[in-house]
Design an enzyme around this catalytic site. Sequence first.
Site, PDB file in Angstrom:
ATOM      1  N   ARG A 224       5.510   3.137 -11.777  1.00  0.00           N
ATOM      2  CA  ARG A 224       6.126   1.948 -12.353  1.00  0.00           C
ATOM      3  C   ARG A 224       5.892   1.961 -13.863  1.00  0.00           C
ATOM      4  O   ARG A 224       4.807   2.342 -14.342  1.00  0.00           O
ATOM      5  CB  ARG A 224       5.510   0.672 -11.760  1.00  0.00           C
ATOM      6  CG  ARG A 224       5.949   0.368 -10.338  1.00  0.00           C
ATOM      7  CD  ARG A 224       7.428   0.007 -10.237  1.00  0.00           C
ATOM      8  NE  ARG A 224       7.836  -0.368  -8.890  1.00  0.00           N
ATOM      9  CZ  ARG A 224       8.399   0.454  -7.993  1.00  0.00           C
ATOM     10  NH1 ARG A 224       8.607   1.727  -8.300  1.00  0.00           N
ATOM     11  NH2 ARG A 224       8.764   0.001  -6.803  1.00  0.00           N
ATOM     12  N   HIS A 272      15.108   6.180 -12.556  1.00  0.00           N
ATOM     13  CA  HIS A 272      14.429   5.631 -11.370  1.00  0.00           C
ATOM     14  C   HIS A 272      15.067   6.178 -10.083  1.00  0.00           C
ATOM     15  O   HIS A 272      15.499   5.414  -9.217  1.00  0.00           O
ATOM     16  CB  HIS A 272      14.438   4.086 -11.381  1.00  0.00           C
ATOM     17  CG  HIS A 272      13.427   3.504 -10.427  1.00  0.00           C
ATOM     18  ND1 HIS A 272      12.726   2.350 -10.686  1.00  0.00           N
ATOM     19  CD2 HIS A 272      12.990   3.932  -9.206  1.00  0.00           C
ATOM     20  CE1 HIS A 272      11.914   2.077  -9.662  1.00  0.00           C
ATOM     21  NE2 HIS A 272      12.071   3.040  -8.755  1.00  0.00           N
TER      22      HIS A 272
HETATM   23  P1  NDP Z   1       0.246   3.978  -1.310  1.00  0.00           P
HETATM   24  O1  NDP Z   1      -0.131   2.539  -1.197  1.00  0.00           O
HETATM   25  O2  NDP Z   1       0.386   4.782  -0.070  1.00  0.00           O
HETATM   26  O3  NDP Z   1      -0.790   4.740  -2.257  1.00  0.00           O
HETATM   27  C1  NDP Z   1      -1.274   4.189  -3.420  1.00  0.00           C
HETATM   28  C2  NDP Z   1      -2.404   5.049  -3.940  1.00  0.00           C
HETATM   29  O4  NDP Z   1      -2.805   4.528  -5.209  1.00  0.00           O
HETATM   30  C3  NDP Z   1      -3.638   5.041  -3.035  1.00  0.00           C
HETATM   31  O5  NDP Z   1      -4.223   6.313  -2.986  1.00  0.00           O
HETATM   32  C4  NDP Z   1      -4.547   4.057  -3.745  1.00  0.00           C
HETATM   33  O6  NDP Z   1      -5.947   4.280  -3.539  1.00  0.00           O
HETATM   34  C5  NDP Z   1      -4.222   4.338  -5.189  1.00  0.00           C
HETATM   35  N1  NDP Z   1      -4.609   3.209  -6.032  1.00  0.00           N
HETATM   36  C6  NDP Z   1      -4.193   1.922  -5.979  1.00  0.00           C
HETATM   37  N2  NDP Z   1      -4.811   1.180  -6.894  1.00  0.00           N
HETATM   38  C7  NDP Z   1      -5.664   2.007  -7.535  1.00  0.00           C
HETATM   39  C8  NDP Z   1      -6.618   1.822  -8.563  1.00  0.00           C
HETATM   40  N3  NDP Z   1      -6.832   0.635  -9.131  1.00  0.00           N
HETATM   41  N4  NDP Z   1      -7.341   2.896  -8.964  1.00  0.00           N
HETATM   42  C9  NDP Z   1      -7.145   4.108  -8.394  1.00  0.00           C
HETATM   43  N5  NDP Z   1      -6.258   4.343  -7.411  1.00  0.00           N
HETATM   44  C10 NDP Z   1      -5.536   3.307  -6.990  1.00  0.00           C
HETATM   45  O7  NDP Z   1       1.619   3.995  -2.152  1.00  0.00           O
HETATM   46  P2  NDP Z   1       2.774   5.103  -2.124  1.00  0.00           P
HETATM   47  O8  NDP Z   1       2.146   6.420  -2.294  1.00  0.00           O
HETATM   48  O9  NDP Z   1       3.652   4.897  -0.950  1.00  0.00           O
HETATM   49  O10 NDP Z   1       3.622   4.667  -3.418  1.00  0.00           O
HETATM   50  C11 NDP Z   1       3.040   4.620  -4.699  1.00  0.00           C
HETATM   51  C12 NDP Z   1       3.988   3.957  -5.693  1.00  0.00           C
HETATM   52  O11 NDP Z   1       5.089   4.811  -6.005  1.00  0.00           O
HETATM   53  C13 NDP Z   1       4.689   2.692  -5.201  1.00  0.00           C
HETATM   54  O12 NDP Z   1       3.832   1.565  -5.296  1.00  0.00           O
HETATM   55  C14 NDP Z   1       5.881   2.574  -6.120  1.00  0.00           C
HETATM   56  O13 NDP Z   1       5.564   1.795  -7.244  1.00  0.00           O
HETATM   57  C15 NDP Z   1       6.131   4.015  -6.564  1.00  0.00           C
HETATM   58  N6  NDP Z   1       7.417   4.541  -6.086  1.00  0.00           N
HETATM   59  C16 NDP Z   1       8.342   5.002  -7.007  1.00  0.00           C
HETATM   60  C17 NDP Z   1       9.534   5.530  -6.592  1.00  0.00           C
HETATM   61  C18 NDP Z   1      10.505   6.088  -7.572  1.00  0.00           C
HETATM   62  O14 NDP Z   1      11.629   6.464  -7.180  1.00  0.00           O
HETATM   63  N7  NDP Z   1      10.167   6.215  -8.837  1.00  0.00           N
HETATM   64  C19 NDP Z   1       9.882   5.605  -5.164  1.00  0.00           C
HETATM   65  C20 NDP Z   1       8.861   5.115  -4.292  1.00  0.00           C
HETATM   66  C21 NDP Z   1       7.680   4.592  -4.756  1.00  0.00           C
HETATM   67  P3  NDP Z   1      -6.615   4.132  -2.080  1.00  0.00           P
HETATM   68  O15 NDP Z   1      -6.060   5.297  -1.282  1.00  0.00           O
HETATM   69  O16 NDP Z   1      -8.052   4.254  -2.350  1.00  0.00           O
HETATM   70  O17 NDP Z   1      -6.164   2.801  -1.536  1.00  0.00           O
HETATM   71  C1  OXD Z   2      10.236   2.199  -4.290  1.00  0.00           C
HETATM   72  C2  OXD Z   2      11.117   2.558  -5.362  1.00  0.00           C
HETATM   73  O1  OXD Z   2       9.244   1.517  -4.538  1.00  0.00           O
HETATM   74  O2  OXD Z   2      12.271   2.923  -5.078  1.00  0.00           O
HETATM   75  O3  OXD Z   2      10.506   2.603  -3.143  1.00  0.00           O
HETATM   76  O4  OXD Z   2      10.746   2.531  -6.538  1.00  0.00           O
END
Ligand code: NDP
Ligand code: OXD
Length: 309
Positions: A224, A272
């Site tokens: 993001r 995006h």
């Molecule tokens: P998940 O919830 O599966 O994973 C998030 C990861 O981030 C976890 O490993 C979590 O740690 C870690 N995390 C969260 N907060 C912190 C912190 N403060 N410090 C360190 N690590 C942290 O999410 P996804 O993998 O499914 O998706 C991640 C993001 O990707 C989404 O939230 C979205 O914003 C973005 N996205 C973008 C897309 C695009 O097209 N550009 C498409 C889809 C998603 P822990 O494992 O310890 O909980």
């Molecule tokens: C998502 C995205 O969060 O598309 O899935 O960014």
Amino acid sequence: MSILYLSPGRDPEPWLAAFARAMPTEKIVVWPDVPDPAAIDIALVWKQPPGELQRYPNLRLISSFGAGVEHLVTDPEIPAHIPMVRIVEDRLTIGMAEFVALHVLRRHRWLDEIEANQKAKIWKWLPPRDTPSTTVGILGLGALGLAAAQVIRALGFKVAGWSRTPKLAEGIECFHGPDQLKAFLGRSAHVACLLPVTPDTRGLLNRQAFAAMPRGSHIINAARGPIVVDADLLAALDSGHLDWATLDVFHEEPLPVTHPFWAHPRVTVTPHNAADSLPDYVVPTMVENIDRVRSGRPLLNLVDRARGY
Ligand code: NDP
Ligand code: OXD
């Protein structure tokens, strides 16, 4: 009961068609034309107007259209008892791993320079970089980060990962928490950000974080926009400390035409679309949770509102 489709600006047709195939008898109501809010038990949501989700007295489940849920967890008017789920789906996951691999390899193999040389008809050999001694760091080891890490590892790179809680993952050097961020960044020639945006991650990629990355490194943000401090990133690129930034997400989307990222010679802008939620793949996962909530079974991919993801 009926399902509400609430996603301003997103074409409902492919979603309605996928739902018609998966749940032929189900009624889907497309916002804002909702004649009977009391008939809605499920809401499929992306970027709802704040407060809108209080209008449905019989709502039992809110499903995000995407993996990200900041539009839901930051809406204080969503009643606290309604569970929220997000999308975790193989096609989306693989799409993100493709994006990270594509852009790591693009820089690792000098593709931008080779394309520029071709335009100028310059035949120039560029020194190969050593894959096994190059570390790719993945910020976030969740559904997307872990898959990207595994694909990068399969290509022969060293992989480091950073998460909030400790992790063990084969072949990945795992770091966690703010105290280990600097060590993680310091070994990564490419850093791909796949974190959710939360109060803890907003502005995380700032001047100090870029300074902790090795000189000549590459940052990829496919998570993001607000996780990056744009002015600090531009300063790190302009000073030559960072080699390149590949950016798929921005503070404001579409990226305003006046934003310096558009014309920066060391920035790649993508619109995006690192990984998209595709109706035919995503609808079956939504249907699974709809069936679960209606039959009182535990939900999959629940969002933790307090944690923010
Ligand atoms: P998940 O919830 O599966 O994973 C998030 C990861 O981030 C976890 O490993 C979590 O740690 C870690 N995390 C969260 N907060 C912190 C912190 N403060 N410090 C360190 N690590 C942290 O999410 P996804 O993998 O499914 O998706 C991640 C993001 O990707 C989404 O939230 C979205 O914003 C973005 N996205 C973008 C897309 C695009 O097209 N550009 C498409 C889809 C998603 P822990 O494992 O310890 O909980
Ligand atoms: C998502 C995205 O969060 O598309 O899935 O960014």
